[in-house]
Design a protein around this motif. Structure first.
Motif, mmCIF file in Angstrom:
data_model
loop_
_atom_site.group_PDB
_atom_site.id
_atom_site.type_symbol
_atom_site.label_atom_id
_atom_site.label_comp_id
_atom_site.label_asym_id
_atom_site.label_seq_id
_atom_site.Cartn_x
_atom_site.Cartn_y
_atom_site.Cartn_z
ATOM 1 N N ASP A 1 0.915 -0.933 -0.039
ATOM 2 C CA ASP A 1 -0.013 0.011 0.161
ATOM 3 C C ASP A 1 0.939 1.333 0.003
ATOM 4 N N ASN A 2 1.988 1.260 0.879
ATOM 5 C CA ASN A 2 2.994 2.526 0.991
ATOM 6 C C ASN A 2 3.609 2.630 -0.553
ATOM 7 N N TRP A 3 4.033 1.194 -1.075
ATOM 8 C CA TRP A 3 4.801 1.439 -2.445
ATOM 9 C C TRP A 3 3.838 2.101 -3.332
ATOM 10 N N GLN A 4 2.472 2.093 -3.525
ATOM 11 C CA GLN A 4 1.904 2.637 -4.235
ATOM 12 C C GLN A 4 1.796 4.287 -4.079
ATOM 13 N N SER A 5 2.260 4.697 -3.066
ATOM 14 C CA SER A 5 2.268 6.006 -2.867
ATOM 15 C C SER A 5 3.810 6.539 -2.408
#
Length: 197
Positions: free
Chosen positions: A107-111
């Motif tokens: 999820d953090n990789w997406q942002s």
């Protein structure tokens, strides 16, 4: 030796955090894993943020018998806002003989492109991305120095769900590393949400 840095609010820590930490130290080159609680996350709402000392103490109690893990309270010593790149620079100066890997969820990789100096993070530190439900990572397109751990455990428990459920009076003791901490968390949440005088 590779040391994994597990940043997060840990608001509160739950069994999913520990299962992932355990997996990473057993199935990847990471031999030590340091939990780095954030006093404030620049990208998150802080209304239900448990006190920093309490969050750190709950982690310390949960991991106290495991030499692979430790808690670093470094971000309370650094100026706000608490950007990961600043913390990593400080850690690299304090521990020059350590090789660090930054652990982040899919999820953090997406942002990740919204993170301060994200290009420098990728250039200087290994990134280990772990799976999260609802977030796909195409590991064939990952930059050099990034790796996706496909088979890491996905225990879909969130700290947000825990806080909400505890406030509703639900019994979630087995979602927490220390079942007896539920009452402490409930009390702290009530204080967070009480109108300030």
């Amino acid at each position: 030796m590779l040391t994994g840095l597990f940043f997060g609010s840990f608001n509160p820590m739950h069994i999913g955090h520990l299962a992932l930490a355990n997996y990473l130290t057993e199935y990847t080159p990471i031999r030590q894993l340091w939990f780095v609680p954030s006093p404030l996350n620049p990208l998150k709402n802080t209304q239900e943020l448990l006190p920093y000392d309490l969050r750190c103490e709950l982690i310390e109690q949960a991991i106290r018998k495991d030499i692979r893990f430790q808690v670093l309270r470094i971000e309370e010593l650094l100026p706000s806002p608490h950007y990961t790149i600043r913390t990593l620079r400080a850690l690299s100066m304090l521990y020059p003989h350590h090789r660090f890997a930054l652990l982040i969820g899919a999820d953090n990789w997406q942002s990740f492109d919204r993170w301060k100096d994200h290009h420098r993070l990728m250039a200087k530190y290994e990134l280990i991305i772990y799976p999260r439900f609802g977030y796909e990572v195409n590991d064939t397109t990952l930059p050099t120095g990034c790796r996706y751990i496909h088979d890491a455990p996905r225990i879909e428990i969130s700290s947000t769900q825990i806080r909400t459920s505890i406030l509703e009076g639900k019994d979630l003791r087995y979602w927490l590393p220390l079942p007896e901490s539920q009452d402490v968390i409930a009390s702290a949440l009530q204080s967070c949400l009480s109108p300030k005088r």
